[in-house]
Design a protein around this motif. Structure first.
Motif, PDB file in Angstrom:
ATOM      1  N   GLU A 100       0.848  -1.188   0.000  1.00  0.00           N
ATOM      2  CA  GLU A 100       0.000   0.000   0.000  1.00  0.00           C
ATOM      3  C   GLU A 100       0.888   1.243   0.000  1.00  0.00           C
ATOM      4  N   PRO A 101       1.471   1.588  -1.141  1.00  0.00           N
ATOM      5  CA  PRO A 101       2.363   2.756  -1.187  1.00  0.00           C
ATOM      6  C   PRO A 101       1.636   4.035  -0.774  1.00  0.00           C
ATOM      7  N   GLY A 102       2.324   4.872  -0.020  1.00  0.00           N
ATOM      8  CA  GLY A 102       1.749   6.143   0.404  1.00  0.00           C
ATOM      9  C   GLY A 102       0.915   6.067   1.659  1.00  0.00           C
ATOM     10  N   SER A 103       0.640   4.882   2.175  1.00  0.00           N
ATOM     11  CA  SER A 103      -0.176   4.743   3.387  1.00  0.00           C
ATOM     12  C   SER A 103       0.670   5.041   4.622  1.00  0.00           C
ATOM     13  N   ASP A 104      -0.022   5.238   5.742  1.00  0.00           N
ATOM     14  CA  ASP A 104       0.690   5.480   6.999  1.00  0.00           C
ATOM     15  C   ASP A 104       1.545   4.280   7.370  1.00  0.00           C
ATOM     16  N   GLU A 105       1.055   3.086   7.100  1.00  0.00           N
ATOM     17  CA  GLU A 105       1.827   1.885   7.402  1.00  0.00           C
ATOM     18  C   GLU A 105       3.090   1.826   6.555  1.00  0.00           C
ATOM     19  N   ALA A 106       2.978   2.231   5.294  1.00  0.00           N
ATOM     20  CA  ALA A 106       4.151   2.206   4.415  1.00  0.00           C
ATOM     21  C   ALA A 106       5.228   3.186   4.895  1.00  0.00           C
ATOM     22  N   LYS A 107       4.790   4.323   5.487  1.00  0.00           N
ATOM     23  CA  LYS A 107       5.763   5.307   5.961  1.00  0.00           C
ATOM     24  C   LYS A 107       6.554   4.784   7.159  1.00  0.00           C
ATOM     25  N   LYS A 108       5.941   3.857   7.917  1.00  0.00           N
ATOM     26  CA  LYS A 108       6.611   3.325   9.106  1.00  0.00           C
ATOM     27  C   LYS A 108       7.352   2.024   8.833  1.00  0.00           C
ATOM     28  N   THR A 109       7.064   1.373   7.719  1.00  0.00           N
ATOM     29  CA  THR A 109       7.652   0.068   7.433  1.00  0.00           C
ATOM     30  C   THR A 109       9.082   0.208   6.927  1.00  0.00           C
ATOM     31  N   ARG A 110       9.938  -0.696   7.370  1.00  0.00           N
ATOM     32  CA  ARG A 110      11.317  -0.754   6.897  1.00  0.00           C
ATOM     33  C   ARG A 110      11.640  -2.201   6.528  1.00  0.00           C
ATOM     34  N   TYR A 111      12.426  -2.366   5.440  1.00  0.00           N
ATOM     35  CA  TYR A 111      12.805  -3.695   4.966  1.00  0.00           C
ATOM     36  C   TYR A 111      14.320  -3.863   5.047  1.00  0.00           C
ATOM     37  N   PRO A 112      14.776  -5.041   5.509  1.00  0.00           N
ATOM     38  CA  PRO A 112      16.228  -5.291   5.518  1.00  0.00           C
ATOM     39  C   PRO A 112      16.750  -5.522   4.095  1.00  0.00           C
ATOM     40  N   VAL A 113      17.792  -4.785   3.734  1.00  0.00           N
ATOM     41  CA  VAL A 113      18.346  -4.850   2.374  1.00  0.00           C
ATOM     42  C   VAL A 113      19.872  -4.921   2.482  1.00  0.00           C
ATOM     43  N   PRO A 114      20.540  -5.720   1.631  1.00  0.00           N
ATOM     44  CA  PRO A 114      22.018  -5.749   1.645  1.00  0.00           C
ATOM     45  C   PRO A 114      22.592  -4.441   1.113  1.00  0.00           C
ATOM     46  N   VAL A 115      23.650  -3.983   1.776  1.00  0.00           N
ATOM     47  CA  VAL A 115      24.301  -2.737   1.380  1.00  0.00           C
ATOM     48  C   VAL A 115      25.813  -2.948   1.382  1.00  0.00           C
ATOM     49  N   ARG A 116      26.509  -2.023   0.720  1.00  0.00           N
ATOM     50  CA  ARG A 116      27.967  -2.028   0.660  1.00  0.00           C
ATOM     51  C   ARG A 116      28.461  -0.691   1.213  1.00  0.00           C
ATOM     52  N   THR A 126      30.248  -5.441   3.399  1.00  0.00           N
ATOM     53  CA  THR A 126      28.828  -5.601   3.083  1.00  0.00           C
ATOM     54  C   THR A 126      28.073  -5.947   4.370  1.00  0.00           C
ATOM     55  N   GLY A 127      26.816  -5.624   4.382  1.00  0.00           N
ATOM     56  CA  GLY A 127      25.964  -5.924   5.527  1.00  0.00           C
ATOM     57  C   GLY A 127      24.516  -5.705   5.141  1.00  0.00           C
ATOM     58  N   ARG A 128      23.647  -5.734   6.126  1.00  0.00           N
ATOM     59  CA  ARG A 128      22.228  -5.520   5.888  1.00  0.00           C
ATOM     60  C   ARG A 128      21.736  -4.434   6.830  1.00  0.00           C
ATOM     61  N   THR A 129      20.866  -3.602   6.300  1.00  0.00           N
ATOM     62  CA  THR A 129      20.266  -2.549   7.103  1.00  0.00           C
ATOM     63  C   THR A 129      18.831  -2.359   6.657  1.00  0.00           C
ATOM     64  N   GLU A 130      18.016  -1.769   7.505  1.00  0.00           N
ATOM     65  CA  GLU A 130      16.609  -1.554   7.187  1.00  0.00           C
ATOM     66  C   GLU A 130      16.438  -0.199   6.509  1.00  0.00           C
ATOM     67  N   VAL A 131      15.709  -0.224   5.390  1.00  0.00           N
ATOM     68  CA  VAL A 131      15.516   0.990   4.598  1.00  0.00           C
ATOM     69  C   VAL A 131      14.035   1.140   4.264  1.00  0.00           C
ATOM     70  N   GLU A 132      13.682   2.288   3.713  1.00  0.00           N
ATOM     71  CA  GLU A 132      12.307   2.555   3.308  1.00  0.00           C
ATOM     72  C   GLU A 132      11.915   1.659   2.130  1.00  0.00           C
ATOM     73  N   PRO A 133      10.638   1.362   2.017  1.00  0.00           N
ATOM     74  CA  PRO A 133      10.191   0.520   0.890  1.00  0.00           C
ATOM     75  C   PRO A 133      10.433   1.213  -0.450  1.00  0.00           C
ATOM     76  N   GLY A 134      10.755   0.412  -1.468  1.00  0.00           N
ATOM     77  CA  GLY A 134      10.837   0.904  -2.835  1.00  0.00           C
ATOM     78  C   GLY A 134      12.130   1.584  -3.220  1.00  0.00           C
ATOM     79  N   LEU A 135      13.135   1.654  -2.352  1.00  0.00           N
ATOM     80  CA  LEU A 135      14.399   2.287  -2.741  1.00  0.00           C
ATOM     81  C   LEU A 135      15.102   1.411  -3.783  1.00  0.00           C
ATOM     82  N   PRO A 136      15.549   2.015  -4.894  1.00  0.00           N
ATOM     83  CA  PRO A 136      16.221   1.215  -5.928  1.00  0.00           C
ATOM     84  C   PRO A 136      17.667   0.918  -5.561  1.00  0.00           C
TER      85      PRO A 136
END
Length: 214
Positions: A100-116, A126-136
């Motif tokens: 549900e993009p743009g919803s209040d829940e989406a603004k609070k949700t974070r997903y673990p993603v691999p980063v460098r 390299t490691g993993r951190t939580e980021v906002e949904p939809g980041l490319p």
């Protein structure tokens, strides 16, 4: 009109002697009474001692444990502030999109993603951190890194220090209260069993005289 049946009246209020004597019933173990046993007086003194002990020990434990906890967490926060820093990190994969993009829940949700990212020693890690949904992928985010080059949590804030300190202080206070209640219950149980044992012994001496036949 003569012969008219009078209307029923409620019965007069009868004073309740037990209710009038209720404050005294609470202190029956302290009053002189032929039915009062030595164990009753002992239990009253033990109860009074436990109440006074809890009233004195509970605040002392709360402030003592709270002060120790505050010092510990403040020292931890200072150490974390010295050994952790913000570093840029690059996403190596796209972050999942929220249903549900743009919803209040989406603004609070974070997903673990691999980063460098680059560690304190200058090496790529390299490691993993939580980021906002939809980041490319290839997006840059900031991560907290410790002195070992691992992604970690940010240093403790003043609010976190206060809340954790308060939690330990409350636990210490409740611990003393629960200990006092447990000691009171244990004392009552021991004295109750002692009374039953004395009752059994007295009845063992009296029962044969009751059961004798002429």
């Amino acid at each position: 009109m003569a012969g008219e049946i009078p209307q029923a009246q409620p019965p007069p209020a009868v004073p309740d002697p037990d209710r009038e004597r209720y404050p005294y019933l609470l202190l029956w173990r302290w009053r002189r009474n032929p039915l009062r046993r030595p164990s009753d007086r002992l239990r009253a003194w033990v109860s009074l001692g436990l109440v006074l002990a809890v009233l004195g020990a509970a605040p002392a434990a709360m402030f003592g444990v709270g002060d120790s906890a505050y010092r510990h967490y403040r020292s931890t926060a200072e150490h974390e502030a010295r050994t952790r820093d913000h570093r840029p990190a690059v996403l190596t994969h796209d972050a999942p999109r929220h249903p549900e993009p743009g919803s209040d829940e989406a603004k609070k949700t974070r997903y673990p993603v691999p980063v460098r990212f680059t560690g304190p020693d200058g090496a790529s890690r390299t490691g993993r951190t939580e980021v906002e949904p939809g980041l490319p992928a290839d997006s840059t985010v900031l991560v907290w890194v410790d002195d070992q080059g691992r992604i970690t949590e940010p240093p403790l804030t003043a609010e976190q220090i206060r809340s954790r300190t308060m939690g330990w202080a409350i636990l210490a206070f409740l611990g003393v209260v629960v200990t006092g209640l447990a000691a009171h219950a244990a004392t009552g149980l021991v004295l109750h069993r002692r009374n039953l044992a004395q009752w059994d012994a007295a009845w063992a001496n009296t029962a044969p005289r009751w059961s004798r036949h002429p």
